[in-house]
Design an enzyme around this catalytic site. Structure first.
Site: not given
Ligand code: AMP
Length: 214
Positions: A13, A88, A127, A160, A171
């Protein structure tokens, strides 16, 4: 043009959002990037969110809905946006639908990226992220290792914390139980379209542009 990029972590994405943002001239709104910036800056939000993010859990809905409301009501998204990482949960999707009603946003598409879990684990284990500018690279496709400098700014590359294999599995489990039901919400509205996330980056990019009529 208003586009929601939907799918599990590591599906591509962010990569597509960056390409499309340049090509279509609309901002890339990544809730994950916003939270990571808050952690780096040491804001109250960052301090509260860090442990949750590191463990692979979701930040509470009310916090996320507040963040997204602030961005989507700002002038920078007047010509459209690419939303990446939100919604989400079904509660987030419902809140976004109310916000769209309030802002009279009627035309939008949800791009659902399909990739199997084994490929996600393979991609995320490879990654790396630059600690300096937050750019993401992949040992499978970019000429980088954990010891090489960031190809763009020379900064240090790290994995990360939430890309550790055990956390990735958590996740993915949360994605299947909590996030996937959001897709039904958008299927019922008739706005969800699928792309094959296993295809090469350029193919996925072309496919999305075709689907959104760009
Ligand atoms: P991402 O980079 O999109 O994988 O987001 C990293 C982390 O940020 C996720 O594993 C969540 O802990 C938090 N996060 C990002 N977006 C959301 C969301 N829409 N709702 C809840 N937690 C989020």
């Amino acid at each position: 043009m208003r586009i929601i990029l939907f799918g599990p972590p590591g599906v591509g994405k962010g990569t597509q959002a960056k390409l499309l943002s340049e090509e279509l001239g609309i901002p890339h709104i990544s809730t994950g990037d916003m939270l990571r910036a808050a952690v780096t800056e040491g804001t109250e939000l960052g301090k509260k969110a860090k442990a949750t993010m590191d463990s692979g859990s979701l930040v509470p809905d009310d916090v996320m809905i507040g963040i997204v409301r602030e961005v989507l009501t700002s002038p920078r998204v007047a010509n459209g946006f690419l939303l990446d990482g939100f919604p989400r949960t079904v509660a987030q999707a419902q809140a976004l639908a109310s916000l769209f009603d309030e802002l009279q946003i009627k035309n939008y598409k949800v791009i659902d990226f399909c990739v199997n879990d084994a490929e996600i684990i393979r991609r995320l284990s490879a990654r790396v992220m630059c600690v300096n500018d937050g750019k993401i690279f992949n040992k499978l496709t970019d000429a980088v290792t954990l010891n090489s400098p960031c190809p763009e700014c020379g900064g240090k590359l790290i994995q990360r914390i939430d890309d550790a294999e055990e956390t990735v599995r958590k996740r993915l489990a949360i994605y299947h139980t909590t996030t996937e039901p959001v897709l039904d919400f958008y299927r019922k509205k008739g706005v969800a379209v699928q792309v094959d996330g296993m295809a090469p980056i350029e193919t996925v990019n072309q496919e999305i542009k075709q689907l959104v009529g760009a």
